[in-house]
Scaffold this active site. Structure first.
Site, short mmCIF file in Angstrom:
data_model
loop_
_atom_site.label_atom_id
_atom_site.label_comp_id
_atom_site.label_asym_id
_atom_site.label_seq_id
_atom_site.Cartn_x
_atom_site.Cartn_y
_atom_site.Cartn_z
CG HIS A 60 -0.26 -0.39 2.59
ND1 HIS A 60 0.54 0.94 3.11
CD2 HIS A 60 0.00 -1.37 3.05
CE1 HIS A 60 0.84 0.53 4.61
NE2 HIS A 60 0.68 -0.76 4.53
P1 TYD Z 1 -1.47 -2.92 8.31
O1 TYD Z 1 -0.69 -0.75 8.24
O2 TYD Z 1 -2.06 -3.07 6.30
O3 TYD Z 1 -0.37 -3.25 7.94
P2 TYD Z 1 1.42 -3.75 7.07
O4 TYD Z 1 1.13 -3.20 6.35
O5 TYD Z 1 2.12 -4.19 8.07
O6 TYD Z 1 1.19 -4.86 6.21
O7 TYD Z 1 -2.12 -2.44 9.13
C1 TYD Z 1 -2.92 -3.81 9.28
C2 TYD Z 1 -4.03 -4.04 10.45
O8 TYD Z 1 -3.84 -3.57 11.55
C3 TYD Z 1 -5.42 -2.75 9.45
O9 TYD Z 1 -6.23 -3.90 9.41
C4 TYD Z 1 -5.37 -1.86 10.53
C5 TYD Z 1 -4.52 -2.13 12.02
N1 TYD Z 1 -3.54 -1.05 12.42
C6 TYD Z 1 -4.37 -0.57 13.32
O10 TYD Z 1 -5.27 -0.73 13.78
N2 TYD Z 1 -2.97 0.85 13.83
C7 TYD Z 1 -2.37 0.78 13.48
O11 TYD Z 1 -1.34 1.94 13.82
C8 TYD Z 1 -1.68 0.46 12.03
C9 TYD Z 1 0.02 -0.03 11.17
C10 TYD Z 1 -2.13 -0.87 11.32
#
Ligand code: TYD
Length: 142
Positions: A60
């Site tokens: 993303h």
């Molecule tokens: P995501 O940012 O998509 O993970 P990555 O980029 O590391 O693969 O986040 C994964 C999940 O965690 C998503 O459902 C949102 C949640 N999340 C939070 O609730 N708070 C946060 O600060 C972050 C970074 C993620």
């Protein structure tokens, strides 16, 4: 005559940040302060851990969020893409961070066993700030 350049964006703005190191026989110490070692004020810190072998994270971009990513333990790769060029970075030191500006697509892979990835972030969590669709990112980045 001096020329004022616009601020760098995209991959040109991505850079490694060296945190201060206080070396000590008892163990080394590093630190970070808002707007000093990093070019923003932190509003959130989060971390990834217990990452299973072969896992990939990210996938993303963020509309406004700026981040600095640090390998607090172990190592992993970040593949950054601003819609024009892409570059793979290998992080493996707890005193080095990678600054990622807004609107850069990131994929994270090649996690070593027991690695811990910490993110210093400029804003609180906001799902509306994510661009999770690669095609939409391509259109926005153009
Ligand atoms: P995501 O940012 O998509 O993970 P990555 O980029 O590391 O693969 O986040 C994964 C999940 O965690 C998503 O459902 C949102 C949640 N999340 C939070 O609730 N708070 C946060 O600060 C972050 C970074 C993620």
């Amino acid at each position: 005559m001096s020329t004022i350049l616009p601020p760098a964006t995209g991959l040109a703005a991505c850079h490694l940040v060296a945190f201060p190191r206080i070396e000590d026989r008892r163990g080394n110490l590093s630190f970070v302060e808002n707007n000093t070692q990093i070019p923003f004020a932190m509003e959130r810190v989060y971390w990834l851990y217990d990452v299973p072998g072969g896992a990939e994270r990210g996938g993303h971009a963020h509309r406004e969020l700026e981040q600095v990513v640090v390998a607090m333990s172990g190592s992993f790769d970040l593949v950054l893409d601003d819609g024009t060029i892409s570059q793979r970075f290998h992080l493996n030191r707890s005193y080095v961070g990678l600054y990622i500006p807004r609107m850069v697509w990131r994929e994270i892979d090649n996690f070593s066993s027991g690695s811990v990835l910490m993110v210093l972030a400029s804003r609180p969590y906001d799902e509306a700030d994510y661009v999770r669709d690669r095609t939409e990112f391509g259109a926005l980045a153009r």
